[in-house]
Design a protein around this motif. Structure first.
Motif, short mmCIF file in Angstrom:
data_model
loop_
_atom_site.label_atom_id
_atom_site.label_comp_id
_atom_site.label_asym_id
_atom_site.label_seq_id
_atom_site.Cartn_x
_atom_site.Cartn_y
_atom_site.Cartn_z
N LYS A 81 0.86 -1.17 0.00
CA LYS A 81 0.00 0.00 0.00
C LYS A 81 0.90 1.23 0.00
O LYS A 81 1.96 1.23 0.62
CB LYS A 81 -0.90 0.01 1.23
N PHE A 82 0.46 2.29 -0.71
CA PHE A 82 1.38 3.42 -0.84
C PHE A 82 0.68 4.77 -0.75
O PHE A 82 -0.51 4.91 -1.05
CB PHE A 82 2.18 3.32 -2.14
N ILE A 83 1.48 5.73 -0.30
CA ILE A 83 1.08 7.14 -0.26
C ILE A 83 1.72 7.81 -1.47
O ILE A 83 2.90 7.62 -1.73
CB ILE A 83 1.57 7.81 1.04
N ALA A 84 0.96 8.60 -2.21
CA ALA A 84 1.47 9.26 -3.40
C ALA A 84 1.77 10.73 -3.11
O ALA A 84 1.10 11.37 -2.29
CB ALA A 84 0.47 9.15 -4.55
N CYS A 85 2.78 11.25 -3.80
CA CYS A 85 3.16 12.65 -3.63
C CYS A 85 3.88 13.12 -4.88
O CYS A 85 4.58 12.35 -5.52
CB CYS A 85 4.06 12.81 -2.41
N SER A 86 3.69 14.38 -5.27
CA SER A 86 4.48 14.95 -6.37
C SER A 86 5.54 15.85 -5.77
O SER A 86 5.31 16.52 -4.76
CB SER A 86 3.59 15.73 -7.33
N ALA A 87 6.72 15.88 -6.38
CA ALA A 87 7.85 16.58 -5.78
C ALA A 87 8.60 17.41 -6.79
O ALA A 87 8.47 17.24 -8.00
CB ALA A 87 8.80 15.58 -5.12
N ALA A 88 9.39 18.32 -6.27
CA ALA A 88 10.34 19.10 -7.06
C ALA A 88 11.52 19.42 -6.15
O ALA A 88 11.47 19.16 -4.95
CB ALA A 88 9.68 20.37 -7.59
N ALA A 89 12.54 19.99 -6.73
CA ALA A 89 13.75 20.24 -5.96
C ALA A 89 13.60 21.38 -4.95
O ALA A 89 14.25 21.40 -3.92
CB ALA A 89 14.91 20.56 -6.91
N CYS A 90 12.71 22.33 -5.23
CA CYS A 90 12.66 23.56 -4.42
C CYS A 90 12.04 23.32 -3.04
O CYS A 90 11.17 22.48 -2.86
CB CYS A 90 11.89 24.65 -5.16
N LYS A 133 7.72 8.77 10.84
CA LYS A 133 6.85 8.52 11.98
C LYS A 133 5.72 7.54 11.63
O LYS A 133 5.37 6.66 12.41
CB LYS A 133 6.26 9.85 12.48
N ILE A 134 5.17 7.70 10.43
CA ILE A 134 4.10 6.81 9.98
C ILE A 134 4.57 5.36 9.91
O ILE A 134 3.84 4.42 10.25
CB ILE A 134 3.57 7.26 8.59
N LYS A 135 5.82 5.17 9.51
CA LYS A 135 6.36 3.82 9.34
C LYS A 135 6.43 3.04 10.66
O LYS A 135 6.54 1.81 10.65
CB LYS A 135 7.75 3.88 8.70
N LYS A 136 6.36 3.72 11.77
CA LYS A 136 6.40 3.04 13.07
C LYS A 136 5.15 2.20 13.29
O LYS A 136 5.18 1.22 14.04
CB LYS A 136 6.56 4.06 14.19
N THR A 137 4.05 2.58 12.63
CA THR A 137 2.78 1.87 12.86
C THR A 137 2.15 1.34 11.57
O THR A 137 1.18 0.59 11.64
CB THR A 137 1.78 2.80 13.56
N HIS A 138 2.68 1.73 10.40
CA HIS A 138 2.06 1.32 9.14
C HIS A 138 3.14 0.79 8.18
O HIS A 138 4.17 1.43 7.99
CB HIS A 138 1.33 2.49 8.48
N ASN A 139 2.85 -0.35 7.58
CA ASN A 139 3.75 -0.94 6.60
C ASN A 139 3.33 -0.47 5.21
O ASN A 139 2.46 -1.05 4.58
CB ASN A 139 3.72 -2.47 6.69
N CYS A 140 3.93 0.60 4.73
CA CYS A 140 3.53 1.19 3.46
C CYS A 140 4.74 1.82 2.77
O CYS A 140 5.83 1.92 3.34
CB CYS A 140 2.44 2.24 3.68
N GLN A 141 4.53 2.24 1.55
CA GLN A 141 5.57 2.92 0.78
C GLN A 141 5.15 4.37 0.51
O GLN A 141 3.96 4.70 0.49
CB GLN A 141 5.79 2.22 -0.56
N LEU A 142 6.15 5.22 0.31
CA LEU A 142 5.93 6.59 -0.13
C LEU A 142 6.43 6.68 -1.56
O LEU A 142 7.60 6.43 -1.83
CB LEU A 142 6.68 7.58 0.77
N VAL A 143 5.54 7.03 -2.48
CA VAL A 143 5.89 7.10 -3.90
C VAL A 143 5.89 8.56 -4.32
O VAL A 143 4.86 9.23 -4.27
CB VAL A 143 4.90 6.28 -4.76
#
Length: 309
Positions: free
Chosen positions: A202-211, A225-235
């Motif tokens: 299961k994953f959390i989505a985010c758009s990014a840039a350098a700034c 902090k989320i990873k302490k209680t949830h097994n997920c990915q950040l994409v």
């Protein structure tokens, strides 16, 4: 009426915000307007490489014509006013808030934001690196706003910023909100897309840039902090580099956290729609946006959104 549009950004590979805005504007005008004549022009010193793409990407119909200026910018500045004068162009639209050398026709500029004028950077080192670019952008925005006949703002927020920082009469500004490309709609989970981007949980989505404005630094701290209680990915979608303002935070994360952070690089719109549809939610922690299209795209795909205020 003869309308000229600065169309160069619509033909770039790896389109993002303003490029897609220009592309969608032109193609939707082609659908609804068969009466007015449109001159789609591009300024490029690399025209031998880009003309084929310019010619094939934009509409091919009787009331749309294409014009390229394969000159050095100083020559363009001298020759373009003559071209527009002799062609009797009624309106010139600049979709990406940059200067136009044309002085003999009414100009309309789309202002997406005035970020270079705002002191919203949170990283002193980044401000120094980015200072020359900001000065150039400030000049482009200021002159295009002050010299234009009309201004299109993508939000009431951007309109208010223009009035505040440039003392422009509000009646000169029309607010036209951004829309979502029809490619963004709810889809089922596509295992081939997930495999392509190495997403296995299961994953959390985010758009990014350098700034720093995108606030990815805080997102990474929160994900730890989320990873302490949830097994997920950040994409994280988007082009980044090892000079990104938040790289120091990322490099200091524990290895078990970093292994669950996926950097996709540039993602096509079709793949992006699939990823929005498959995410648990989309998070957009940006400190400032003129409009902020990604949350709207995510919602169009049925994805819950968490964003900053």
């Amino acid at each position: 009426m003869k309308i000229a549009i600065d169309s160069g950004s619509a033909c770039t590979r790896g389109k993002t915000g303003i490029s897609w805005y220009t592309w969608n504007l032109i193609h939707n005008l082609a659908k609804i307007d068969k009466r007015n004549l449109y001159i789609l022009y591009d300024i490029s010193s690399r025209i031998r490489k880009t003309y084929k793409m310019f010619d094939s990407t934009l509409p091919c119909q009787k009331n749309f014509r294409k014009k390229v200026y394969p000159f050095h910018s100083s020559l363009v500045r001298k020759l373009m006013p003559v071209t527009f004068l002799t062609s009797k162009t009624d309106i010139l639209h600049m979709p990406e808030q940059r200067l136009s050398p044309v002085f003999n026709t009414k100009k309309i500029v789309t202002v997406h934001d005035i970020i270079p004028w705002l002191e919203i950077y949170t990283d002193v080192k980044w401000m120094k690196i980015d200072s020359q670019k900001r000065r150039t952008q400030r000049k482009h925005i200021q002159q295009s706003v002050l010299k234009s006949y009309k201004i299109i703002a993508v939000s009431e927020h951007t309109k208010n910023d223009i009035v505040k920082y440039f003392s422009v009469n509000p009646s000169k500004i029309s607010v036209t909100y951004l829309g979502v490309n029809e490619i963004f709609y709810p889809r089922g989970k596509d295992e081939s897309i997930l495999h392509k981007y190495k997403i296995s949980k299961k994953f959390i989505a985010c758009s990014a840039a350098a700034c720093p404005r995108k606030n990815i630094r805080k997102l990474l701290i929160g994900f730890e902090k989320i990873k302490k209680t949830h097994n997920c990915q950040l994409v994280i979608f988007g082009r980044i580099s090892n000079k990104s303002s938040w790289c120091e935070v990322y490099n200091n994360l524990p290895s078990n956290i970093k292994q669950d952070i996926v950097f996709t690089g540039y993602v096509s719109s079709d793949d992006l729609s699939c990823l929005y549809s498959g995410a648990e939610f989309f998070i957009y922690p940006s400190l400032y946006e003129g409009f902020g299209l990604p949350p709207l795209e995510a919602m169009a795909c049925g994805c819950p959104v968490i964003t900053s205020n």
